[in-house]
Design a protein around this motif. Structure first.
Motif, PDB file in Angstrom:
ATOM      1  N   GLY A   1       0.773  -1.236   0.000  1.00 48.32           N
ATOM      2  CA  GLY A   1       0.000   0.000   0.000  1.00 48.32           C
ATOM      3  C   GLY A   1       0.801   1.281   0.000  1.00 48.32           C
ATOM      4  N   LEU A   2       2.086   1.211  -0.325  1.00 49.42           N
ATOM      5  CA  LEU A   2       2.870   2.438  -0.381  1.00 49.42           C
ATOM      6  C   LEU A   2       2.597   3.160  -1.697  1.00 49.42           C
ATOM      7  N   PRO A   3       2.297   4.452  -1.652  1.00 48.71           N
ATOM      8  CA  PRO A   3       2.053   5.190  -2.890  1.00 48.71           C
ATOM      9  C   PRO A   3       3.352   5.450  -3.647  1.00 48.71           C
ATOM     10  N   VAL A   4       3.305   5.216  -4.957  1.00 46.81           N
ATOM     11  CA  VAL A   4       4.449   5.448  -5.834  1.00 46.81           C
ATOM     12  C   VAL A   4       3.929   6.183  -7.066  1.00 46.81           C
ATOM     13  N   SER A   5       4.400   7.396  -7.288  1.00 53.60           N
ATOM     14  CA  SER A   5       3.943   8.160  -8.451  1.00 53.60           C
ATOM     15  C   SER A   5       4.554   7.584  -9.729  1.00 53.60           C
ATOM     16  N   GLN A   6       3.917   7.866 -10.858  1.00 55.45           N
ATOM     17  CA  GLN A   6       4.451   7.424 -12.140  1.00 55.45           C
ATOM     18  C   GLN A   6       5.809   8.071 -12.401  1.00 55.45           C
ATOM     19  N   ARG A   7       5.951   9.307 -11.987  1.00 52.34           N
ATOM     20  CA  ARG A   7       7.234   9.993 -12.165  1.00 52.34           C
ATOM     21  C   ARG A   7       8.336   9.299 -11.359  1.00 52.34           C
ATOM     22  N   ALA A   8       8.033   8.900 -10.127  1.00 47.85           N
ATOM     23  CA  ALA A   8       9.015   8.179  -9.319  1.00 47.85           C
ATOM     24  C   ALA A   8       9.374   6.852  -9.967  1.00 47.85           C
ATOM     25  N   MET A   9       8.382   6.173 -10.535  1.00 46.36           N
ATOM     26  CA  MET A   9       8.629   4.912 -11.236  1.00 46.36           C
ATOM     27  C   MET A   9       9.583   5.150 -12.416  1.00 46.36           C
ATOM     28  N   ASP A  10       9.294   6.168 -13.210  1.00 46.67           N
ATOM     29  CA  ASP A  10      10.126   6.476 -14.383  1.00 46.67           C
ATOM     30  C   ASP A  10      11.539   6.903 -13.983  1.00 46.67           C
ATOM     31  N   LEU A  11      11.637   7.777 -12.980  1.00 51.52           N
ATOM     32  CA  LEU A  11      12.957   8.250 -12.551  1.00 51.52           C
ATOM     33  C   LEU A  11      13.791   7.120 -11.956  1.00 51.52           C
ATOM     34  N   THR A  12      13.145   6.226 -11.216  1.00 50.24           N
ATOM     35  CA  THR A  12      13.874   5.093 -10.644  1.00 50.24           C
ATOM     36  C   THR A  12      14.459   4.224 -11.743  1.00 50.24           C
ATOM     37  N   GLN A  13      13.671   3.950 -12.786  1.00 47.49           N
ATOM     38  CA  GLN A  13      14.177   3.139 -13.895  1.00 47.49           C
ATOM     39  C   GLN A  13      15.308   3.850 -14.623  1.00 47.49           C
ATOM     40  N   LEU A  14      15.195   5.157 -14.781  1.00 43.68           N
ATOM     41  CA  LEU A  14      16.259   5.936 -15.423  1.00 43.68           C
ATOM     42  C   LEU A  14      17.547   5.870 -14.604  1.00 43.68           C
ATOM     43  N   VAL A  15      17.447   6.080 -13.296  1.00 47.55           N
ATOM     44  CA  VAL A  15      18.621   6.052 -12.425  1.00 47.55           C
ATOM     45  C   VAL A  15      19.251   4.658 -12.424  1.00 47.55           C
ATOM     46  N   VAL A  16      18.421   3.631 -12.339  1.00 50.04           N
ATOM     47  CA  VAL A  16      18.939   2.253 -12.386  1.00 50.04           C
ATOM     48  C   VAL A  16      19.706   2.036 -13.685  1.00 50.04           C
ATOM     49  N   SER A  17      19.109   2.449 -14.787  1.00 50.35           N
ATOM     50  CA  SER A  17      19.742   2.271 -16.093  1.00 50.35           C
ATOM     51  C   SER A  17      21.097   2.976 -16.164  1.00 50.35           C
ATOM     52  N   GLU A  18      21.153   4.213 -15.721  1.00 46.32           N
ATOM     53  CA  GLU A  18      22.402   4.986 -15.791  1.00 46.32           C
ATOM     54  C   GLU A  18      23.480   4.412 -14.868  1.00 46.32           C
ATOM     55  N   LEU A  19      23.101   4.062 -13.633  1.00 44.02           N
ATOM     56  CA  LEU A  19      24.102   3.558 -12.694  1.00 44.02           C
ATOM     57  C   LEU A  19      24.608   2.170 -13.078  1.00 44.02           C
ATOM     58  N   VAL A  20      23.714   1.293 -13.520  1.00 45.50           N
ATOM     59  CA  VAL A  20      24.145  -0.044 -13.937  1.00 45.50           C
ATOM     60  C   VAL A  20      24.993   0.051 -15.197  1.00 45.50           C
ATOM     61  N   THR A  21      24.606   0.892 -16.136  1.00 45.80           N
ATOM     62  CA  THR A  21      25.391   1.083 -17.362  1.00 45.80           C
ATOM     63  C   THR A  21      26.808   1.530 -17.019  1.00 45.80           C
ATOM     64  N   ASN A  22      26.925   2.527 -16.147  1.00 49.84           N
ATOM     65  CA  ASN A  22      28.258   3.017 -15.766  1.00 49.84           C
ATOM     66  C   ASN A  22      29.075   1.936 -15.080  1.00 49.84           C
ATOM     67  N   ALA A  23      28.449   1.198 -14.177  1.00 53.62           N
ATOM     68  CA  ALA A  23      29.184   0.142 -13.465  1.00 53.62           C
ATOM     69  C   ALA A  23      29.696  -0.914 -14.436  1.00 53.62           C
ATOM     70  N   LEU A  24      28.855  -1.311 -15.378  1.00 58.26           N
ATOM     71  CA  LEU A  24      29.271  -2.330 -16.344  1.00 58.26           C
ATOM     72  C   LEU A  24      30.350  -1.810 -17.296  1.00 58.26           C
ATOM     73  N   LYS A  25      30.270  -0.533 -17.602  1.00 53.86           N
ATOM     74  CA  LYS A  25      31.216   0.059 -18.551  1.00 53.86           C
ATOM     75  C   LYS A  25      32.600   0.263 -17.941  1.00 53.86           C
ATOM     76  N   TYR A  26      32.655   0.645 -16.657  1.00 59.55           N
ATOM     77  CA  TYR A  26      33.921   1.059 -16.066  1.00 59.55           C
ATOM     78  C   TYR A  26      34.500   0.101 -15.043  1.00 59.55           C
ATOM     79  N   ALA A  27      33.764  -0.934 -14.636  1.00 58.73           N
ATOM     80  CA  ALA A  27      34.272  -1.816 -13.581  1.00 58.73           C
ATOM     81  C   ALA A  27      34.288  -3.268 -14.050  1.00 58.73           C
ATOM     82  N   PRO A  28      35.265  -4.019 -13.603  1.00 61.91           N
ATOM     83  CA  PRO A  28      35.308  -5.438 -13.950  1.00 61.91           C
ATOM     84  C   PRO A  28      34.323  -6.233 -13.086  1.00 61.91           C
ATOM     85  N   GLY A  29      33.880  -7.339 -13.621  1.00 59.87           N
ATOM     86  CA  GLY A  29      33.075  -8.267 -12.820  1.00 59.87           C
ATOM     87  C   GLY A  29      31.609  -7.919 -12.722  1.00 59.87           C
TER      88      GLY A  29
END
Length: 159
Positions: free
Chosen positions: A50-78
């Motif tokens: 029952g926690l409220p989650v706005s559509q904007r929060a959903m979209d921003l979370t996916q964007l942040v996940v995408s950017e941080l995971v992309t950077n980690a995969l690009k610049y770090a081994p393993g």
């Protein structure tokens, strides 16, 4: 190999905290899978607890996940570890990788092609932290669950 679970964190005494953690390998589908897992996590927390989650929060979370995971995969081994946690009225997105070098945001440059991920994350997050770990580093961004300029919350009933 990935592990995904949503559960109550008993370490937080006066508020419920929910967490999901997944280990990602660097194959071609892991960034999309990370975005999907983030959306699934927020949808489950909203539907089951029952926690409220706005559509904007959903979209921003996916964007942040995408950017941080992309950077980690690009610049770090393993492998990369993605940790999602609800704390208070926010979702924390934390990404761990094996490289101890902390990222540095570059000066804004409209002519630069690419390498804007960290700038994007810092622009949309309410909080940002980069810290060295005993092995590697952890980057954490905090996004408000109700961060929606229109005030629309998915699943909210109107009276």
């Amino acid at each position: 190999m990935e592990a995904f679970s949503v559960g109550e964190d008993s370490a937080v005494p006066d508020e419920q905290a929910f967490q999901a953690t997944v280990a990602l390998e660097g194959d071609g589908t892991c960034i999309a899978r990370a975005r999907h897992l983030a959306a699934h996590f927020l949808t489950r927390v909203q539907a089951e607890h029952g926690l409220p989650v706005s559509q904007r929060a959903m979209d921003l979370t996916q964007l942040v996940v995408s950017e941080l995971v992309t950077n980690a995969l690009k610049y770090a081994p393993g492998p990369v570890l993605l940790d999602l946690r609800i704390t208070g009225e926010a979702v924390e997105v934390a990404v761990w990788d094996g490289d101890p070098v902390l990222p540095v945001a570059r000066a804004a440059d409209a002519a630069r092609v690419g390498q804007h991920g960290l700038e994007i994350v810092m622009a949309v997050a309410q909080g940002f932290e980069a810290q060295r770990e005993p092995v590697g580093k952890r980057i954490t961004a905090r996004i408000a669950l109700l961060d929606d300029p229109d005030g629309t919350i998915p699943g909210q009933r109107t009276l």
